[in-house]
Enzyme design. Structure first.
Site, PDB file in Angstrom:
ATOM      1  N   ASN A  26       4.825   5.433   7.483  1.00 15.03           N
ATOM      2  CA  ASN A  26       4.796   5.773   8.921  1.00 15.03           C
ATOM      3  C   ASN A  26       4.881   4.512   9.803  1.00 15.03           C
ATOM      4  OD1 ASN A  26       2.785   8.804   9.455  1.00 15.03           O
ATOM      5  ND2 ASN A  26       4.950   8.498   9.169  1.00 15.03           N
ATOM      6  N   THR A  52      -1.637   8.910   8.823  1.00 13.66           N
ATOM      7  CA  THR A  52      -0.218   9.241   8.606  1.00 13.66           C
ATOM      8  C   THR A  52       0.001  10.735   8.778  1.00 13.66           C
ATOM      9  OG1 THR A  52      -0.428   9.713   6.248  1.00 13.66           O
ATOM     10  CG2 THR A  52      -0.110   7.404   6.868  1.00 13.66           C
ATOM     11  N   CYS A  53       1.286  11.124   8.749  1.00 17.14           N
ATOM     12  CA  CYS A  53       1.629  12.534   8.942  1.00 17.14           C
ATOM     13  C   CYS A  53       1.457  13.340   7.671  1.00 17.14           C
ATOM     14  CB  CYS A  53       3.073  12.658   9.401  1.00 17.14           C
ATOM     15  SG  CYS A  53       3.373  11.776  10.926  1.00 17.14           S
ATOM     16  N   ASP A  54       1.228  12.681   6.544  1.00 17.96           N
ATOM     17  CA  ASP A  54       1.194  13.385   5.265  1.00 17.96           C
ATOM     18  C   ASP A  54      -0.150  14.090   5.056  1.00 17.96           C
ATOM     19  OD1 ASP A  54       1.559  14.317   2.757  1.00 17.96           O
ATOM     20  OD2 ASP A  54       2.030  12.378   1.852  1.00 17.96           O
TER      21      ASP A  54
END
Lengths: 286, 388
Positions: free
Chosen positions: B377, B338-340
């Site tokens: 996401n 994910t982007c986190d």
């Protein structure tokens, strides 16, 4: 060995051997089975609860149909709520004097399934020309029905926990009262008081608010485990529950009924309730 | 949620290298089913179930479905004769298509909406857990059908996840609640407790069993409808640290405590983690690499929003394995897809050189992994396959 174990009560359960599975329908929301048991014949269960068996269904259906119809004496228009297996219809349609039968079943599939896998329950009654079959929610039907059009209403519902819940509501009893003609009567399935006393008292309260005469009558249906089962009774005419045996005999003969459980004597006696049930209804011993 | 003393995750074990058979096994699974994967091994579930039966003879086991609510797991356990602990309508609905009777369940959520109770009864689940009078009152309309377990709170000081804070009445409230229940015509069938999860030592379980035995004896002394059931919950540990777990040593004190109970008391347990954690292996694939400062970053197709969610919610560290056994290793970061930036499986973990497409294996990943994975996401959860 396959078994069906009932799931009604935490501390006690009856158990049936499954000798042959005829039909099983399971979704996330319900589980319906029709199977053969060596002693009981075909057995239908819904969500872990016995609904009907070929061996003892006559007791339930004869008592729920003939008691209100013969007590009324000149019933012409009968409403059946539920009863998708067709056995209630079978018993009602034995009364030749009845002119119209409206049967309201919520699930068309139940009827088709019962015709196919429980054919002895309806025994051809679905072809009765007096029948008007309505596929609808029972509560919605009674809400929309014209006032004063039925002489007898029979509520052949499932257990109060589940889809049949609304058929135990005060609103349902009120609407039934409204669509009954003067002198009409309603009879309802009300469970086994030995295990379901609270439900009995609840019906007394809810039905009693709408009918001048509210009571119960009973019969022991072996596979509704726990002794006598109660049928709810609501009418504005207290005389309907006091019809004498001679009159019942005459009506029984005129109707030309052949029965295996119902007799005019049983009819009279079935309104006598055990003291513990009567006490509970009178507000004692809760 | 975390216990403040006792259990702490140890250093994460990493295994470098794999036998050719092992490597072939994982690679062919990915070739056939894609990545990421969670591989459920029926034989391992069965082994854990049998082990627990041996360690706790006579105890009826109710698998806590929440640990891994997957049909193949439930089916495997059902075939072994296991019962089920359900805490929601959804968990009960998992059982119906598998033809598992509600009679094999208990409903263990102490707080319920009235419609939850009705749905449970429709599903044939007739034993309920409560811990206060208000919840008991919700059961009143059904009192003639049901059995009730009263949940008691005992604080475990050696647990990884403390379950005694959110639910459970104080032991001293038990007699009063039992009296109130009797007065309302509700039968209290017994007591239940959960000292916590992944308990390092059995001391809390043993103490809770002993206290419950005294409470039951005290209540039964002046009640002609005696309590008959003791639910000892779960919390039995599995070996995340790779240190080896001596099951007999852990269970013996508990077993002995249970043997001291009156013979007519039925004992049940709600194992979740113990039955499934060792039975599931996660397979993830390296999808990208980057050099940032002194650290080598590897980006995987599964992470803490997915199967590794248990690192956040369940506070566990899963043993990892890579196939490259090159002794040349450098501090690396294994990051999720994910982007986190929180989506990091392991930091400062020594890793040999990994290439794109290399597999990273997560062991002991059956409990509270897939169960809590998210769709953040809009990434698909790891596919669950069942073998053996």
């Amino acid at each position: 060995m396959k078994e069906f174990q009932e799931t009604l009560y935490d501390s006690i359960a009856q158990c049936f051997r499954i000798d042959k599975m005829y039909f099983e329908h399971k979704t996330e929301h319900q589980h319906l089975m029709i199977f053969h048991n060596a002693f009981l014949g075909r057995v239908m269960t819904l969500d872990g609860i016995v609904q009907t068996t070929e061996k003892d269904e006559f007791i339930y259906h004869e008592m729920m149909a003939h008691v209100p119809i013969l007590a009324h004496g000149h019933a012409r228009r009968v409403l059946i709520i539920g009863g998708g297996d067709g056995a209630m219809l079978r018993e009602v349609s034995r009364h030749r004097a009845i002119e119209s039968i409206v049967m309201v079943e919520i699930d068309a599939e139940v009827i088709e399934m019962a015709k196919q896998h429980l054919p002895r329950h309806s025994a051809g009654a679905f072809t009765d020309p007096r029948l008007q079959l309505v596929i609808s929610d029972g509560m919605e039907f009674v809400r929309g029905a014209e006032s004063g059009q039925f002489d007898v209403i029979i509520s052949d519902s499932t257990d109060p926990i589940g889809p049949g819940e609304v058929l135990f509501s005060e609103d349902f009893y009120g609407q039934c009262k409204r669509i009954l003609a003067p002198g009409g009567v309603m009879a309802t399935q009300n469970g086994v008081p030995f295990f379901q006393l609270d439900e009995l008292i609840q019906t007394r309260e809810r039905m009693g608010r709408h009918f001048a005469d509210q009571s119960f009558y009973s019969a022991a249906v072996p596979t509704y485990y726990g002794g006598i089962m109660a049928f709810g009774w609501g009418s504005d005419d207290p005389g309907l529950r006091q019809v004498d045996e001679q009159t019942l005999q005459q009506r029984f003969r005129e109707a030309g009924l052949e029965t295996r459980y119902y007799t005019p004597q049983i009819h009279r006696a079935s309104f006598a309730l055990p003291a513990w049930v009567q006490d509970a209804l009178d507000g004692y011993g809760q | 949620m975390s216990g403040e003393a006792g259990y702490r995750p140890g250093p994460r074990p990493v295994r470098y290298g794999a036998s050719p058979e092992e490597r072939q096994f994982y690679e062919s699974l990915v070739a056939e089913h894609g990545s990421p994967l969670l591989v459920v091994r029926r034989s391992r579930i069965e082994a854990q179930y049998r082990l627990l039966q041996r360690q706790l003879p006579g105890v009826a086991l109710y698998y806590a479905i929440k640990a891994l609510p997957h049909a193949s797991v439930i089916e495997t356990l059902a075939a072994l004769g296991c019962h089920f602990d359900v805490a929601s309508e959804g968990e009960l609905e998992l059982l119906r298509p598998l033809r598992i009777s509600g009679r094999r369940t208990i409903h263990t959520h102490p707080v319920k909406k009235p419609e939850h109770i009705k749905a449970a009864l429709r599903g044939g689940s007739t034993t309920f857990v409560v811990d206060n009078l208000e919840e008991m009152n919700k059961l009143l309309p059904f009192r003639h059908r049901i059995g009730v377990l009263l949940r008691v709170s005992f604080r475990g000081d050696s647990v990884a996840v403390d379950l005694s804070r959110k639910f459970g009445c104080a032991p001293e409230q038990v007699p009063e609640l039992a009296r109130a229940a009797t007065a309302q015509g509700i039968h209290i069938r017994g007591l239940s407790f959960h000292v916590g999860s992944q308990s390092a030592r059995p001391d809390s379980h043993v103490a809770a069993v002993e206290q419950c035995a005294s409470l039951i004896a005290a209540v039964n002394a002046d009640n002609d409808n005696p309590m008959s059931t003791l639910d000892i919950g779960g919390g039995f540990p599995v070996d995340y640290d790779g240190q080896g777990l001596d099951a007999d040593r852990w269970f013996r004190p508990l077993r002995e405590a249970l043997q001291r109970l009156p013979e007519d008391l039925s004992v049940i347990a709600e194992p979740g983690r113990f039955l499934v954690a060792p039975a599931v292996t996660a397979i993830a694939t390296v999808t990208g690499r980057a050099r940032r400062g002194d650290c080598q970053w590897y980006y995987l197709d599964d992470g803490v929003y997915g199967s590794y969610s248990g690192q956040l919610f369940d506070h566990m560290r899963y043993p990892l394995q890579v196939f490259n056994d090159d002794p040349q290793r450098q501090p690396s970061v294994l990051a999720g897809p994910t982007c986190d930036s929180i989506d990091i499986i392991a930091e400062d973990v020594p890793m040999p050189e990994l290439g794109e497409g290399d597999l990273v294996i997560g062991h002991m990943m059956g409990a509270y992994t897939a169960a809590t994975s998210t769709r953040f996401n809009s990434l698909n959860a790891a596919r669950i396959i069942t073998i053996d």
